[in-house]
Design an enzyme around this catalytic site. Sequence first.
Site, mmCIF file in Angstrom:
data_model
loop_
_atom_site.group_PDB
_atom_site.id
_atom_site.type_symbol
_atom_site.label_atom_id
_atom_site.label_comp_id
_atom_site.label_asym_id
_atom_site.label_seq_id
_atom_site.Cartn_x
_atom_site.Cartn_y
_atom_site.Cartn_z
ATOM 1 N N PRO A 89 0.816 -1.214 0.000
ATOM 2 C CA PRO A 89 0.000 0.000 0.000
ATOM 3 C C PRO A 89 0.860 1.278 0.000
ATOM 4 C CG PRO A 89 0.235 -0.775 2.223
ATOM 5 C CD PRO A 89 1.055 -1.706 1.370
ATOM 6 N N TRP A 90 0.180 2.421 -0.010
ATOM 7 C CA TRP A 90 0.896 3.706 -0.136
ATOM 8 C C TRP A 90 1.145 4.414 1.189
ATOM 9 C CZ3 TRP A 90 -2.647 6.769 2.076
ATOM 10 C CH2 TRP A 90 -3.998 6.435 1.922
ATOM 11 N N LYS A 114 4.737 -5.415 -6.038
ATOM 12 C CA LYS A 114 4.055 -4.293 -6.674
ATOM 13 C C LYS A 114 3.793 -3.201 -5.652
ATOM 14 C CE LYS A 114 -0.018 -2.904 -7.671
ATOM 15 N NZ LYS A 114 0.274 -1.474 -7.549
ATOM 16 N N PRO A 115 4.587 -2.104 -5.731
ATOM 17 C CA PRO A 115 4.302 -0.980 -4.835
ATOM 18 C C PRO A 115 3.012 -0.295 -5.275
ATOM 19 C CG PRO A 115 6.094 -0.411 -6.347
ATOM 20 C CD PRO A 115 5.725 -1.847 -6.623
ATOM 21 N N ALA A 116 2.438 0.531 -4.398
ATOM 22 C CA ALA A 116 1.215 1.258 -4.752
ATOM 23 C C ALA A 116 1.551 2.310 -5.806
ATOM 24 C CB ALA A 116 0.625 1.911 -3.512
ATOM 25 N N GLU A 117 0.617 2.554 -6.705
ATOM 26 C CA GLU A 117 0.839 3.509 -7.797
ATOM 27 C C GLU A 117 1.085 4.924 -7.280
ATOM 28 O OE1 GLU A 117 -1.638 1.448 -7.268
ATOM 29 O OE2 GLU A 117 -3.595 2.198 -7.937
ATOM 30 N N GLY A 147 -3.522 -1.017 -9.615
ATOM 31 C CA GLY A 147 -4.093 -2.188 -8.952
ATOM 32 C C GLY A 147 -4.878 -3.116 -9.866
ATOM 33 N N GLY A 167 -3.651 -3.686 2.215
ATOM 34 C CA GLY A 167 -4.436 -2.634 1.572
ATOM 35 C C GLY A 167 -5.859 -2.657 2.100
ATOM 36 N N GLU A 190 -3.633 -8.214 5.018
ATOM 37 C CA GLU A 190 -3.599 -7.254 6.127
ATOM 38 C C GLU A 190 -4.429 -6.070 5.659
ATOM 39 O OE1 GLU A 190 -3.286 -4.414 8.249
ATOM 40 O OE2 GLU A 190 -1.239 -4.112 7.496
ATOM 41 N N CYS A 224 -3.668 1.848 8.977
ATOM 42 C CA CYS A 224 -4.727 0.862 9.203
ATOM 43 C C CYS A 224 -4.903 0.622 10.692
ATOM 44 C CB CYS A 224 -4.414 -0.434 8.464
ATOM 45 S SG CYS A 224 -2.772 -1.057 8.805
ATOM 46 N N GLU A 321 -13.958 2.911 8.248
ATOM 47 C CA GLU A 321 -12.560 3.338 8.298
ATOM 48 C C GLU A 321 -12.425 4.638 7.503
ATOM 49 O OE1 GLU A 321 -9.582 0.975 6.177
ATOM 50 O OE2 GLU A 321 -8.285 1.240 7.913
HETATM 51 P P1 ADP Z 1 -6.499 2.074 -0.946
HETATM 52 O O1 ADP Z 1 -7.938 1.730 -1.190
HETATM 53 O O2 ADP Z 1 -6.233 2.407 0.451
HETATM 54 O O3 ADP Z 1 -5.915 3.005 -1.949
HETATM 55 P P2 ADP Z 1 -5.852 -0.382 -2.161
HETATM 56 O O4 ADP Z 1 -6.279 -1.569 -1.399
HETATM 57 O O5 ADP Z 1 -6.641 0.068 -3.329
HETATM 58 O O6 ADP Z 1 -5.682 0.760 -1.117
HETATM 59 O O7 ADP Z 1 -4.359 -0.541 -2.665
HETATM 60 C C1 ADP Z 1 -3.364 -1.303 -2.033
HETATM 61 C C2 ADP Z 1 -2.543 -1.994 -3.083
HETATM 62 O O8 ADP Z 1 -3.372 -2.898 -3.793
HETATM 63 C C3 ADP Z 1 -1.938 -1.068 -4.140
HETATM 64 O O9 ADP Z 1 -0.656 -1.564 -4.501
HETATM 65 C C4 ADP Z 1 -2.911 -1.203 -5.283
HETATM 66 O O10 ADP Z 1 -2.334 -0.919 -6.549
HETATM 67 C C5 ADP Z 1 -3.279 -2.668 -5.180
HETATM 68 N N1 ADP Z 1 -4.552 -3.008 -5.809
HETATM 69 C C6 ADP Z 1 -5.634 -2.215 -6.006
HETATM 70 N N2 ADP Z 1 -6.604 -2.885 -6.660
HETATM 71 C C7 ADP Z 1 -6.142 -4.148 -6.878
HETATM 72 C C8 ADP Z 1 -6.675 -5.331 -7.502
HETATM 73 N N3 ADP Z 1 -7.888 -5.354 -8.046
HETATM 74 N N4 ADP Z 1 -5.907 -6.441 -7.522
HETATM 75 C C9 ADP Z 1 -4.679 -6.449 -6.966
HETATM 76 N N5 ADP Z 1 -4.121 -5.369 -6.388
HETATM 77 C C10 ADP Z 1 -4.829 -4.232 -6.343
#
Ligand code: ADP
Length: 422
Positions: A89-90, A114-117, A147, A167, A190, A224, A321
Amino acid sequence: MPGSERGRIMMKYADLVEQHAEELTLLESLDAGKPRTVTRVVDIGTSATSLRYFAGAADKIHGETLKMSTQFQGHTLREPMGVAGLIIPWNFPAIMFFCKVAPALAAGCTMVVKPAEQTPLSALYFAHFAKQAGVPDGVINVITGFGPTAGAAIASHMDVDMVSFTGSTAVGRLIMEASARSNLKPVSLELGGKSPLIIFEDADVDLAVDLSISANFFNKGEACLAASRVYLQEGIYDRFVKKLADRMESWVVGDPFDPRVNQGPQVNKEQYEKVLSYIDHGKREGANVLTGGKPCGQRGYYIEPTVFTEVKDDMIIAKEEIFGPVMCLMKFRTVEEVIAKANDTRYGLAAGVVTKDIDVANRMTRSIRAGVVWVNCYFAMDADCPFGGRKMSGFGKDASMHALDKFLAVKAVVTPVYDSPW
Ligand code: ADP
């Protein structure tokens, strides 16, 4: 590669991270909007710790000897799971990277990370140090991307053997669905939380105020583990509220590179708008704004740290949340009542209890369904302390030897024993 060699490389990796702590701190603060001084100590300061902790475990992965019946004997091997998919997550990009990469490396897995975008920078830099430390090519693969495309490709891939995800609860559900539809890879999730911080009448009020501030406003509430439901026993409520309001006057929101600043901007526009809409809900549902309640400054995604009093259990702000700097204060009378309230949530990530009474503390720690209960502290974490929730906060642990286990498959090996005397 023998475990001892993996451990040696991981130690070198930790040294490299520490040697470059200043640049990493800048990257992480810029990317995630975290105060630089805190990032240096917490985010970057602790990421190498997890590498060292698991480096020490890499050559101590043992199986068991099984006596079985008279005709057979066996032993277990604990083997690397294979290819691990690590989705990050970010909110704590650096900590989460090593929280997952370190046990996977120690176990002997290869991994696609895969880090968060929103926050890919530190992970990319960490990949560069992996190469320098001697991690063989192909072991740590960092893939940036969104994601629903890059993340989903990992979760549904037939050649990925397990996924460790941190996430939102909504995406955790998608990960499990993708696993079920593809190769049934084990997943560890988590997810979100709505953790209670429970303050009893006998508590030290200064400590209680300090804990409620850090449990809600640390990392601008993008945690979280945040304790966004603060339950106060009636006898301490007024003293607590007054002290909290006084203390919040010196809380500084602003540029994360200014050393006086306590709280930076939310990570992006989407989160900023989401948090403000929760604040609006709180006002419309009749909660009282003690501090904050609106955006802060002319530019950037800054939000005033917001404390709501008069919050009722069924209000949206008390249930969902928020993932922003919003604290909800609620009253209770008895231990029984607050146990019921604390557990009346879909989540089960963390909880805090503030009391001087050991009997009350013991009763609370055993009654709350959560992955961690902190007594007279909050956010106290360590590489050796399991981290992960229950209920809709997910399952599986990060940190501790439990985290190593999820990257290992147990195989039983059985041989016949002939002419055994027993
Ligand atoms: P938030 O809702 O707090 O932004 P996310 O759960 O969307 O957090 O994001 C956490 C991570 O999960 C990020 O790396 C995101 O790119 C990834 N992610 C988001 N959607 C998907 C998906 N459909 N499948 C796999 N990974 C995903």
